[in-house]
Design an enzyme around this catalytic site. Sequence first.
Site, PDB file in Angstrom:
ATOM      1  N   CYS A 133     -20.929  -4.456 -16.013  1.00 35.87           N
ATOM      2  CA  CYS A 133     -20.693  -3.966 -14.745  1.00 35.87           C
ATOM      3  C   CYS A 133     -21.981  -4.891 -13.750  1.00 35.87           C
ATOM      4  CB  CYS A 133     -20.700  -2.502 -14.364  1.00 35.87           C
ATOM      5  SG  CYS A 133     -20.764  -2.084 -12.579  1.00 35.87           S
ATOM      6  N   TYR A 166      -5.996   6.905   4.227  1.00 37.99           N
ATOM      7  CA  TYR A 166      -6.250   5.495   3.068  1.00 37.99           C
ATOM      8  C   TYR A 166      -5.553   4.558   3.700  1.00 37.99           C
ATOM      9  CZ  TYR A 166      -5.727   2.510  -0.655  1.00 37.99           C
ATOM     10  OH  TYR A 166      -5.645   1.411  -1.087  1.00 37.99           O
ATOM     11  N   ASP A 223      -9.354   4.901  -2.518  1.00 40.77           N
ATOM     12  CA  ASP A 223      -8.172   5.167  -3.242  1.00 40.77           C
ATOM     13  C   ASP A 223      -8.963   5.926  -4.603  1.00 40.77           C
ATOM     14  OD1 ASP A 223      -9.057   3.238  -4.923  1.00 40.77           O
ATOM     15  OD2 ASP A 223      -7.182   2.224  -4.987  1.00 40.77           O
ATOM     16  N   GLY A 263      10.175   6.901  -6.660  1.00 41.29           N
ATOM     17  CA  GLY A 263       9.528   8.483  -6.488  1.00 41.29           C
ATOM     18  C   GLY A 263       8.945   8.456  -4.996  1.00 41.29           C
ATOM     19  N   GLU A 286       0.766  -1.098   0.048  1.00 47.21           N
ATOM     20  CA  GLU A 286      -0.022  -0.018  -0.169  1.00 47.21           C
ATOM     21  C   GLU A 286       0.772   1.320   0.085  1.00 47.21           C
ATOM     22  OE1 GLU A 286      -2.809   0.348  -0.747  1.00 47.21           O
ATOM     23  OE2 GLU A 286      -3.748  -1.722  -0.607  1.00 47.21           O
TER      24      GLU A 286
HETATM   25 FE1  SF4 Z   1     -19.324   2.340 -12.858  1.00 44.21          FE
HETATM   26 FE2  SF4 Z   1     -21.086   2.018 -14.749  1.00 44.21          FE
HETATM   27 FE3  SF4 Z   1     -20.672   0.219 -12.946  1.00 44.21          FE
HETATM   28 FE4  SF4 Z   1     -21.750   2.526 -12.457  1.00 44.21          FE
HETATM   29  S1  SF4 Z   1     -22.709   1.216 -13.940  1.00 44.21           S
HETATM   30  S2  SF4 Z   1     -20.328   1.200 -11.155  1.00 44.21           S
HETATM   31  S3  SF4 Z   1     -20.652   4.092 -13.650  1.00 44.21           S
HETATM   32  S4  SF4 Z   1     -19.269   0.791 -14.640  1.00 44.21           S
END
Ligand code: SF4
Length: 335
Positions: free
Chosen positions: A197, A117, A135, A81, A37
């Site tokens: 998603c 964090y 993050d 860095g 981390e």
């Molecule tokens: Fe991200 Fe789209 Fe999933 Fe919403 S639906 S969390 S904007 S990838």
Amino acid sequence: MPAVAAKLLAWYDACGRELPWRVRGGPADPYRVWLSEVMLQQTTVAAVAPYFAAFTKRWPSVAALAAADEAEVMAAWAGLGYYSRARNLHACARAVAESGFPADEAALRQLPGIGAYTAAAIAAIAFGAKAAPVDANIERVVARLFAIDAPLPGARRAIAAAAATLTPETRAGDFAQGLMDLGRAICTPRAPKCLACPLRENCAGFAQGSAADLPRKAERPPRPERYGTAFVARRADGAVLLRRRPPRGLLGGMDEVPSTEWGAKGAPATPPWPGDWQAAGSIMHTFTHFRLHLAVARAEMAAPAPDGMRWVGADALAEQALPTVMRKVLAAAAL
Ligand code: SF4
């Protein structure tokens, strides 16, 4: 939103990334979590991976790292860095070498180099505490899930509060790492892959059609430019004159060749000592708060090292604590 946690954990179990410091289905070693981390602050996984491998091979435990010299640690960190991280890393190792890392987020925050964090990440990932590290990847996912459209950095508090409402009672570390992975692989900065998603049905940003524009960012003033000249003195056998920067401040404790002040354009490029200085090109390096343009001059020299400097043989340069900007200077001088 417990549904978010369940969906995300299922996605993480199936699609989460394999990383050298990551452990599946068992407790993670706090030393490895902490080291990764700290290294990952402001740095990519690709850049960190070889450093993580080298550090854990050379110093397999926090006690081993604590027993190392600070100069050794700085040299091993060279190229990564943000060098105050290396100094803090060593100071933190010394602070916990005997008693181990505390499991508590507030106690972790008291240690050198551990901010909000990193404390939350260690507490969640290494100790399973219900903590919510945020993050840049998590920040983006959460801003979109909740359609938080206040600009950063002002929106950080609202995003952190929203992230905390998502964190499950168990597997908080996996949940955080799942959000990081989702942000990197699916909820990407410019063109989120919403159709792939697992959280699409829970995402207010997707529902509003504004996801790709979030999080908004306040306009940043342009990065200032600074200028200077670096002087590379070389002996006939290839050795180079180096000195160590003061321990605190920018590149603190790192090695360098002498240079003029880094300031306004057009300042006189007065060499540190007389010699047959030849122009050897120039380099540019971007720091967080400014961009540096350095002209490079080189000269052959045979004298003993001046006070505060040392001759370093060409074959030993790789082991010195030379930050990237100085490696660029030496490359320009063809060393
Ligand atoms: Fe991200 Fe789209 Fe999933 Fe919403 S639906 S969390 S904007 S990838």
